[in-house]
Scaffold this active site. Structure first.
Site, PDB file in Angstrom:
ATOM      1  N   PHE A 192       0.802  -1.239   0.000  1.00  0.00           N
ATOM      2  CA  PHE A 192       0.000   0.000   0.000  1.00  0.00           C
ATOM      3  C   PHE A 192       0.825   1.274   0.000  1.00  0.00           C
ATOM      4  O   PHE A 192       0.351   2.323   0.403  1.00  0.00           O
ATOM      5  CB  PHE A 192      -0.974   0.021   1.192  1.00  0.00           C
ATOM      6  CG  PHE A 192      -1.708  -1.272   1.402  1.00  0.00           C
ATOM      7  CD1 PHE A 192      -2.632  -1.699   0.469  1.00  0.00           C
ATOM      8  CD2 PHE A 192      -1.454  -2.067   2.498  1.00  0.00           C
ATOM      9  CE1 PHE A 192      -3.290  -2.912   0.634  1.00  0.00           C
ATOM     10  CE2 PHE A 192      -2.117  -3.283   2.667  1.00  0.00           C
ATOM     11  CZ  PHE A 192      -3.032  -3.701   1.737  1.00  0.00           C
ATOM     12  N   GLY A 248      -0.705  -7.580  -4.323  1.00  0.00           N
ATOM     13  CA  GLY A 248      -1.971  -8.222  -4.012  1.00  0.00           C
ATOM     14  C   GLY A 248      -3.116  -8.042  -4.990  1.00  0.00           C
ATOM     15  O   GLY A 248      -4.059  -8.823  -4.966  1.00  0.00           O
ATOM     16  N   THR A 271     -11.114  -9.584  -9.510  1.00  0.00           N
ATOM     17  CA  THR A 271     -10.013  -8.937  -8.781  1.00  0.00           C
ATOM     18  C   THR A 271     -10.279  -7.438  -8.622  1.00  0.00           C
ATOM     19  O   THR A 271      -9.880  -6.844  -7.623  1.00  0.00           O
ATOM     20  CB  THR A 271      -8.663  -9.165  -9.485  1.00  0.00           C
ATOM     21  OG1 THR A 271      -8.764  -8.742 -10.841  1.00  0.00           O
ATOM     22  CG2 THR A 271      -8.249 -10.631  -9.432  1.00  0.00           C
ATOM     23  N   LYS A 298      -8.247   2.546 -16.956  1.00  0.00           N
ATOM     24  CA  LYS A 298      -7.669   3.552 -16.059  1.00  0.00           C
ATOM     25  C   LYS A 298      -7.424   2.867 -14.708  1.00  0.00           C
ATOM     26  O   LYS A 298      -7.873   1.755 -14.484  1.00  0.00           O
ATOM     27  CB  LYS A 298      -8.623   4.734 -15.895  1.00  0.00           C
ATOM     28  CG  LYS A 298      -8.996   5.402 -17.220  1.00  0.00           C
ATOM     29  CD  LYS A 298      -9.743   6.722 -17.042  1.00  0.00           C
ATOM     30  CE  LYS A 298     -11.197   6.544 -16.729  1.00  0.00           C
ATOM     31  NZ  LYS A 298     -11.969   7.812 -16.775  1.00  0.00           N
ATOM     32  N   GLY A 299      -6.710   3.529 -13.802  1.00  0.00           N
ATOM     33  CA  GLY A 299      -6.357   2.893 -12.529  1.00  0.00           C
ATOM     34  C   GLY A 299      -7.523   2.844 -11.551  1.00  0.00           C
ATOM     35  O   GLY A 299      -8.505   3.565 -11.680  1.00  0.00           O
ATOM     36  N   GLY A 327      -6.727   1.443  -7.923  1.00  0.00           N
ATOM     37  CA  GLY A 327      -6.243   1.192  -6.556  1.00  0.00           C
ATOM     38  C   GLY A 327      -6.487   2.345  -5.602  1.00  0.00           C
ATOM     39  O   GLY A 327      -6.872   2.133  -4.452  1.00  0.00           O
ATOM     40  N   GLU A 328      -6.283   3.560  -6.038  1.00  0.00           N
ATOM     41  CA  GLU A 328      -6.385   4.704  -5.117  1.00  0.00           C
ATOM     42  C   GLU A 328      -7.828   5.196  -4.983  1.00  0.00           C
ATOM     43  O   GLU A 328      -8.276   5.499  -3.879  1.00  0.00           O
ATOM     44  CB  GLU A 328      -5.491   5.871  -5.561  1.00  0.00           C
ATOM     45  CG  GLU A 328      -4.175   5.513  -6.214  1.00  0.00           C
ATOM     46  CD  GLU A 328      -3.129   4.892  -5.303  1.00  0.00           C
ATOM     47  OE1 GLU A 328      -3.172   5.128  -4.091  1.00  0.00           O
ATOM     48  OE2 GLU A 328      -2.272   4.151  -5.829  1.00  0.00           O
TER      49      GLU A 328
HETATM   50 MO1  MOS Z   1       0.361   3.322  -3.689  1.00  0.00          MO
HETATM   51  S1  MOS Z   1       0.164   4.725  -2.163  1.00  0.00           S
HETATM   52  O1  MOS Z   1       0.821   4.255  -4.996  1.00  0.00           O
HETATM   53  O2  MOS Z   1       1.358   2.107  -3.205  1.00  0.00           O
END
Ligand code: MOS
Length: 727
Positions: free
Chosen positions: A233, A460, A623, A690-691, A693-694
């Protein structure tokens, strides 16, 4: 034609390895003759080491050595004459103590227990100096980092003149990286100038580059392995001083050394989300058109490094507002250096902005969703560019329908269920949709299997699975016959897994290397296979893993067999063109929550979450859903439970363990509906992804605090929202 692999809910290709314990994480490796390390860390928060007495530790059974600044091998990359005092913590370099928990020695023994015991026998004396760890007391030390300039669009502080306006402060405490897997490293000098490490990292090439600079060795003499990572993270985006300490110990002792730090040391050795004090001024016309936003933030850094992130950036671009000014400053404290933590600064800033929007809506007596729609930015108000894609309005609509937003009462404190107050809240999230540069190699084998390699990381989210899906569509080869390998510094260069850009960056390289492979196969067929004689390579079609020209079809594998090639490898580098000059590229999210607040105890229970992602093409629905839920759980921690507490008398964390630092558990996590817009971005990359995760976390804390306000009429502007703040 085969069914598309991208967009399927494919199981993780490494799922079985992970759940059967077959996956080997850094600490699972066991180079021959390996020894174990334990750290001795400073109990003082500022000062100097005056003496280290290691005699007793050295006499303890099984101890190989005690390494400190008194006897550590030199690090050639540390520049003694560098005039900049902020050049990072040079471990075991001098007697200086900057923060509590700073490693002052590393003890190496033939068992972990012996190392830990011997570490307790090392006697260190200090000349203590006055430390500063209290952010509020040290706000006067705030300074502006040279990379973080003031921003102004239109008129400064225009909100003050607006007929409806407010000003408020929003604070977040330090939040600490606490993945299940502890940090550490195994360092092994195979020869005095050949270093191999097993690391917990988000970027093997990045670790290799740092070690190259520190030890002034060529890349070929540094090998970094990191195939499996148990959560990171952001903490794995750089190398930490304790890792260098372990490498120094291994160099001195000439044996492989393993360090796994303690949970307590996770608070001081691997970064954290910095504490931030934010002030927002916001104003609108009486019918809700934003006229001005001012966003000022101060966050902490360490005495020896300046850590900056994008705390105030969302306020510049999220809404169509003619007058915006932002300022961002740092306060150095006697703490270790912060680092990015999921969503990073944007998550901090979104809590402030999206809370302020909710407060403004309340003053305007307007639905906060309507206020956001009314001020929707149709083009990027900061860059003055059209969006490559933006479906935020659809996301608002989908999420509102799913949570039952129409049940929300505009007046707070009106709804109850079984004696609990009920509230609904929402927020938006946004994060830049990036694309970097990456290289991948593709090796087609004569048995028809395909192996793709790139020095990417997987902390992950299921990187290899997504890459296999992308390669399956690009080549027409069945996904079961494709393997994607990552986490080795020997593989072709890829950036760190961070900033929500792995699918975009590495996925593009995978797509492009598959195209190069097909081109190569076409050229081979055109030149050397009688059935394709006279057909130009560019006129050969590719379908389901076959070369096709008219009625002639040939399996890729059969081509290699005919050419008597056991395998064929091509390597391709892929990066964005100049699209970013013409388009603003962002992923967007919308979070909705329904909360219960107990009127007597102030306990907050989140009852239902709906999170909507506008992140382009969804490569793997399974996922991706997990990725979103993971971010939401992090957001629950930010909103309700997570807070690293320092006893400022000592400058020391007091809740540095899993019992007292509360990360959300299953009981804190309600049913979560994850919805995807799932519309291809036509610009960003070949997949249109596009991403994600954030944006999974960004804004979430505000969606909770806004719901708590809607339930109770109490506005909590200091996270986390613990029961004491509501009664
Ligand atoms: Mo993330 S805060 O770009 O691992």
């Amino acid at each position: 034609m085969k069914k598309q692999a991208v967009g399927q809910s494919m199981d993780r290709v490494d799922g079985r390895l992970k759940v059967t314990g077959t996956a080997r994480y850094f600490a699972d490796h066991q180079p021959e003759g390996m020894l174990y390390a334990a750290l001795v860390c400073s109990p003082v928060s500022s000062g100097r080491i005056t003496a280290i007495d290691a005699a007793k530790a050295l006499r303890a059974p099984g101890v190989a050595d005690v390494v400190s600044h008194l006897n550590a091998p030199p690090v050639p990359g540390y520049k003694a004459d560098n005039p900049n005092p902020k050049q990072g913590l040079k471990i075991f370099y001098d007697d200086r103590i900057y923060s509590n928990g700073q490693p002052v020695a590393i003890v190496v023994a033939n068992t972990l227990e012996r190392a830990v015991h011997a570490a307790s026998l090392v006697k260190v004396t200090y000349a203590q100096e006055v430390h500063k760890t209290d952010m509020d007391e040290n706000m006067g030390q705030a300074f502006q980092h040279k990379n973080m300039k003031d921003y102004l669009r239109g008129e400064a502080d225009a909100w003050k003149k607006a007929p409806v306006h407010l000003e408020a402060e929003y604070n977040i405490p330090i939040e600490v990286h606490n993945p299940m897997e502890l940090a550490g490293i195994i360092a092994h000098w195979e020869t005095p100038d050949q270093l191999t490490v097993y690391a917990k990292t988000q970027g093997v090439k990045s670790v290799q580059q740092t070690l190259k600079t520190l030890f002034q060795l060529p890349e070929s003499q540094i090998t970094v392995h990191s195939r499996f990572v148990g959560g990171a993270f952001g903490m794995g985006l750089r190398i930490w001083p304790m890792e260098v300490a372990t490498i120094l110990a291994a160099k001195k002792i000439r044996k492989p050394v393993k360090l796994v730090i303690t949970r307590k040391d996770m608070f001081t050795l691997v970064g954290y989300r910095p504490a931030a004090r934010q002030r927002i001024g916001i104003g609108a016309t009486t019918d809700g058109k934003l006229t001005g936003i001012t966003h000022e933030a101060v966050a902490n850094t360490s005495p020896y490094e300046d850590f900056t992130e994008a705390i105030v950036n969302m306020s510049r671009m999220m809404y169509a507002c003619p007058n915006v000014n932002t300022r961002y400053q740092l306060v150095p404290l006697n703490l270790s250096t912060p680092v990015w933590m999921r969503g990073p600064g944007e998550a901090t800033g979104a809590f402030a902005l999206e809370s302020a929007i909710d407060e403004l809506a309340h003053q305007l007596k307007m639905d906060p969703l309507q206020l956001r729609i009314l001020n929707h930015a149709d083009t990027d108000p900061e860059k003055h560019l059209p969006y490559s894609s933006k479906y935020l309005k659809e996301a608002y609509e989908m999420g509102a329908a799913k949570i039952g937003w129409q049940q929300r009462s505009q007046t707070p404190g009106q709804l109850q269920e079984n004696g609990w107050l009920v509230g609904y809240g929402m927020s938006s999230g946004v994060f830049s949709a990036g694309r970097g540069r990456a290289t991948a190699s593709a090796t087609l084998k004569a048995d028809g299997t395909l192996v793709i390699r790139s020095a990417a990381a997987d902390i992950g989210p299921g990187t290899a699975t997504a890459m296999v899906q992308i390669a399956a569509d690009a080549t027409g080869i069945d996904a079961k016959k494709i393997e994607f390998l990552l986490g080795e510094s020997a593989y072709p260069e890829a950036p760190r897994q961070g900033g929500s850009s792995t699918v975009s960056t590495v996925g593009s390289a995978v797509n492009d290397v598959c195209r190069s492979l097909q081109q190569k196969l076409g050229e081979m067929a055109s030149a050397g296979i009688p059935a394709f004689k006279g057909v130009k390579a560019e006129n050969i079609q590719h379908e389901d893993g076959q070369l096709v020209a008219g009625n002639t079809r040939l399996d890729y594998a059969a081509l290699l067999q005919l050419q008597q090639l056991p395998e064929l490898t091509v390597t391709t580098t892929s990066q964005a063109g100049d699209e970013r000059k013409h388009y603003a590229m962002y992923s967007f999210s919308v979070h909705f929550t329904k909360v219960h607040v107990h009127p007597a105890t102030g306990v907050v229970r989140i009852k239902h979450i709906v999170s909507v992602a506008d992140s382009g093409t969804v490569v793997n629905t399974k996922t991706a859903r997990s990725q979103m839920i993971g971010g939401v759980v992090g957001g629950i921690g930010m909103a309700l439970t997570e807070e690293a507490l320092i006893d400022h008398r000592y400058g020391r964390y007091v809740n540095n363990n899993y019992a007292d630092y509360h990360v959300p558990v299953n009981a804190d996590t309600p049913p979560t509906d994850v919805l995807f817009i799932n519309k291809k971005d036509p610009v960003i990359n070949p997949m249109g992804a596009k991403g994600m995760g954030e944006i999974a976390l960004i804004g979430f804390a505000a969606a909770v605090s806004n719901a708590v306000f809607n339930a109770t009429g109490k506005r909590v502007r200091d996270l986390p929202i613990t029961p004491d703040k509501l009664i």
